[in-house]
Write an enzyme that holds these catalytic residues in place. Sequence first.
Site, short mmCIF file in Angstrom:
data_model
loop_
_atom_site.label_atom_id
_atom_site.label_comp_id
_atom_site.label_asym_id
_atom_site.label_seq_id
_atom_site.Cartn_x
_atom_site.Cartn_y
_atom_site.Cartn_z
N LYS A 179 59.90 40.50 -10.40
CA LYS A 179 59.26 41.76 -9.99
C LYS A 179 59.31 42.81 -11.10
O LYS A 179 58.36 43.57 -11.27
CB LYS A 179 59.93 42.31 -8.72
CG LYS A 179 59.65 41.46 -7.48
CD LYS A 179 60.20 42.13 -6.23
CE LYS A 179 60.03 41.20 -5.04
NZ LYS A 179 60.44 41.82 -3.77
N ASP A 209 56.45 46.20 -0.60
CA ASP A 209 57.73 46.10 0.13
C ASP A 209 58.10 47.45 0.76
O ASP A 209 58.58 47.51 1.90
CB ASP A 209 58.87 45.72 -0.83
CG ASP A 209 58.77 44.28 -1.29
OD1 ASP A 209 58.19 43.47 -0.56
OD2 ASP A 209 59.27 43.98 -2.39
#
Length: 525
Positions: free
Chosen positions: A304, A345
């Site tokens: 990420k 997220d």
Amino acid sequence: MAPARSRTLLIVPLTQADPADMREAMAAAVTAGGDAVELRLDYLADCSDRALELLLTDPPCPVLLTCRSAAEGGKSAATGAERAALLARAVKLGGRWVDFEQAAMGQAGELLDALAAAGSGCELIASAHDFDGRPDDLPAQLAGMAPAAAVNKVAFAAAGPEDAWAAFDLLRAAEKPTIALAMGEAGMPSRILAGKFGAFGTFAALAPGAGSAPGQPTIAELKRLYRWDAITPQTKVFGVIGCPVGHSMSPAIHNAAFAADGLDAVYVPLRIEPGADNFNRFIDAALERPWVHLAGLSVTIPHKENALARVGADNVDALARAIGAVNTIVFTGDPAAPLRGINTDYAAAIDALVTAMGCERADLAGRRVAVLGAGGAARAIVAALAHYRADTTVYNRTVSRAERLATEFNARDGGGTVAAAGRDELPRAEAEIFINCTPIGMHPNVNASPLPAEFALPAEAVVFDTIYNPAETLLLRRAAAAGCTTASGIDMFLNQAVAQYQAWTQRPAPRQTMRDVVLRKLGDR
Ligand code: NAP
């Protein structure tokens, strides 16, 4: 006009030792949807004429005959000439194609004579396997294959999914029917997308563990999960980058969503070893090949941060920048800024919470929140809570990690307060909202809870467990029993997948289909 279905053959390798079992498996392969079978004679305990007759008389589908030595990834201890003689005997009884390793072609005399005999009806596949990696000279290897071969095949161990892209280069440049496969988990896209690039065939195992090469999917996975029959040359490609990726539910969720929505798209696993170099090598290979039609990526651990660095701060949304991580990449098609990065997220977590509470994000202002854990999930949630001006305390086993989060997000840009505490201070927590961001209570440790059993949750508290396996953790069961409002990690997980789908397709996601898949997959586990 709809593009024609790929003519690429789905070939099912059969590796039974008993000829009667192998014959039975031929019928099972056809029932499962295979177009042809590969009979691996090197696995057979009995290669007598009687055994070969049993296998080759009136077969239920076209047959590929193969007999590999150990060096070629097989089991036979025979010399090249002996294997050629065995295959020649088989060719006289039947078989549509016969595979022989190019490096041993000098010993194939008897086989080549049998193939040349009038009416053999069998064609040669010349193959080259490399189990150590991708050879530098693949185009030259293909050019040097036996002119008598009707089909060329190369298979090599993949270091990353960019090696699958290299296999597609070969298929696009091929002058005769060709199979090009990158082996291993990282090479999986070369098998799933073989039809998109007009390969002569791809191989799929009859059952898990029954494959004949590393990374081979099952026929059921290719047909049902990856919608083999629906893949066309125009199919858009999406995928999940991570390491590992084998356990990911994302391919099941997104492929089911594409199917429900009638989109010509497929979602594949993309295993990339840790490290920014590995990540960037794949992105470079993807950008160099727009004809792969790679349109979007999910990004998970450990890439990420690499995704954020690669996409560049100018091309990511403000939330991804604040959290320092990108979990979604969109391929824009704009040469000036080909990648856009998003973090879904953060919104996924906060919306799971406020939906359960029946309020808006802004209503979190001034609410006292206890966040348990200070890892990646906690980071996205603390960033969101601070942004919406909640007052958060992060409780963590390693206090210094909680302190780092507090230092970074406390009152940032006029946001809420963030304090740090050790886990031992949790019994004295005076919060209205409790959010578990640790794996405590996750499968298989389902009898554990991040809050001690004696902790008295007030009935007016809200308890959000980010764990999604199981859907209802011990923490949530206790909270429900105490009369609390609860939110499950399933909703957070679904929200982020829905947001990714919408970012890629610009359409509303078929949320119920996606939810059904998650619940079914969790049930299977
Ligand atoms: P992570 O970065 O590894 O962080 C794990 C955190 O849990 C750390 O703060 C760690 O404390 C703490 N922890 C781990 N084991 C512990 C133990 N036995 N006792 C006390 N503390 C412990 O992991 P992550 O990516 O944040 O994920 C955490 C959890 O969030 C996952 O297990 C998953 O269930 C959930 N999650 C859910 C979603 C969703 O979509 N629903 C998405 C992502 C994550 P230390 O700092 O002391 O090591």
